[in-house]
Design a protein around this motif. Structure first.
Motif, PDB file in Angstrom:
ATOM      1  N   VAL A  53      13.833 -16.960  27.369  1.00  0.00           N
ATOM      2  CA  VAL A  53      13.810 -17.927  28.486  1.00  0.00           C
ATOM      3  C   VAL A  53      13.314 -19.239  28.130  1.00  0.00           C
ATOM      4  O   VAL A  53      13.867 -20.079  28.695  1.00  0.00           O
ATOM      5  CB  VAL A  53      13.298 -17.215  29.742  1.00  0.00           C
ATOM      6  CG1 VAL A  53      12.963 -18.247  30.846  1.00  0.00           C
ATOM      7  CG2 VAL A  53      13.784 -16.280  30.165  1.00  0.00           C
ATOM      8  N   PRO A 111       7.184 -17.899  32.369  1.00  0.00           N
ATOM      9  CA  PRO A 111       8.570 -18.803  32.434  1.00  0.00           C
ATOM     10  C   PRO A 111       8.261 -19.761  33.447  1.00  0.00           C
ATOM     11  O   PRO A 111       8.441 -21.087  33.148  1.00  0.00           O
ATOM     12  CB  PRO A 111       9.679 -17.779  32.841  1.00  0.00           C
ATOM     13  CG  PRO A 111       8.992 -16.385  32.130  1.00  0.00           C
ATOM     14  CD  PRO A 111       7.774 -16.457  32.460  1.00  0.00           C
ATOM     15  N   ARG A 162      10.691 -13.448  26.824  1.00  0.00           N
ATOM     16  CA  ARG A 162       9.936 -14.737  27.481  1.00  0.00           C
ATOM     17  C   ARG A 162      10.523 -15.783  26.219  1.00  0.00           C
ATOM     18  O   ARG A 162      10.740 -16.785  26.762  1.00  0.00           O
ATOM     19  CB  ARG A 162       8.740 -14.841  27.190  1.00  0.00           C
ATOM     20  CG  ARG A 162       8.123 -13.990  28.552  1.00  0.00           C
ATOM     21  CD  ARG A 162       6.749 -13.837  28.797  1.00  0.00           C
ATOM     22  NE  ARG A 162       6.468 -13.250  30.005  1.00  0.00           N
ATOM     23  CZ  ARG A 162       5.115 -13.428  30.601  1.00  0.00           C
ATOM     24  NH1 ARG A 162       3.998 -14.230  29.958  1.00  0.00           N
ATOM     25  NH2 ARG A 162       4.825 -12.980  31.668  1.00  0.00           N
TER      26      ARG A 162
END
Length: 138
Positions: A46, A116, A43
Motif C-alpha cells: 500500500v 497507511p 503495508r
C-alpha cells in the motif's frame, strides 16, 4: 532448526545474554512471525507506491529494495543539514543515511511500514521537503 540455533549461538557469542523479559517476548512472538511478516508485506504493497510517486514527482529515480520496509533515498546534499534546515520545520521524521555509514551522508532513510493513513498524510510533507532542497540547489 539448525539455522535458528546457529543464529542464537552467534548472538550469544557476540552479544552475551539478553534480558529475561526480552527473551520471553521473543519466544512468545516467534510462532506468530508469519502474521507480522504478512502485515508488513501488506503495508509495503500500500505505502511503497505512494513513496515512489512522490519521488518520481520530484525527479528522483529510485529503485526500492526487493523486500523490507526501509530504504535509502538519494538527496544530492548532506542529509543532516537538509533535515535540520528543511525537514525539522516541516516535522519530517527520517534518519540521515550517514548514521549508517559515512558514504551515505547524502541519503535519507525512509520507512514505509507504518500505518497507511499516517504514511499517506506524510507524503505531502516529504514532497515539500524534497522541493525545498531542490529550490535551494537551483
Amino acid at each position: 532448526s539448525k539455522m535458528i540455533q546457529n543464529t542464537r549461538n552467534a548472538f550469544h557469542n557476540l552479544q552475551g545474554m539478553t534480558s529475561a523479559p526480552s527473551m520471553a517476548m521473543a519466544e512468545a512472538a516467534f510462532p506468530h512471525l508469519d502474521v507480522v511478516l504478512d502485515a508488513l508485506r501488506a503495508r509495503r504493497d500500500v505505502n511503497l507506491p505512494k513513496l515512489i510517486d512522490v519521488l518520481t514527482e520530484n525527479g528522483i529515480e529510485w529503485t526500492p529494495p526487493p523486500f523490507g520496509i526501509f530504504g535509502l533515498i538519494p538527496l544530492g546534499t548532506d542529509a543532516v543539514q537538509a533535515m535540520a534546515q528543511h525537514g525539522a520545520p516541516l516535522g519530517l521524521l527520517a534518519t540521515p543515511g550517514g548514521m549508517f555509514h559515512k558514504d551515505l551522508a547524502n541519503h535519507l532513510r525512509i520507512a514505509w511500514g507504518g500505518d497507511p493513513g499516517t504514511f499517506e498524510a506524510a507524503m505531502p510533507i516529504l514532497s515539500q521537503f524534497l522541493k525545498s532542497i531542490q529550490d535551494e540547489n537551483n
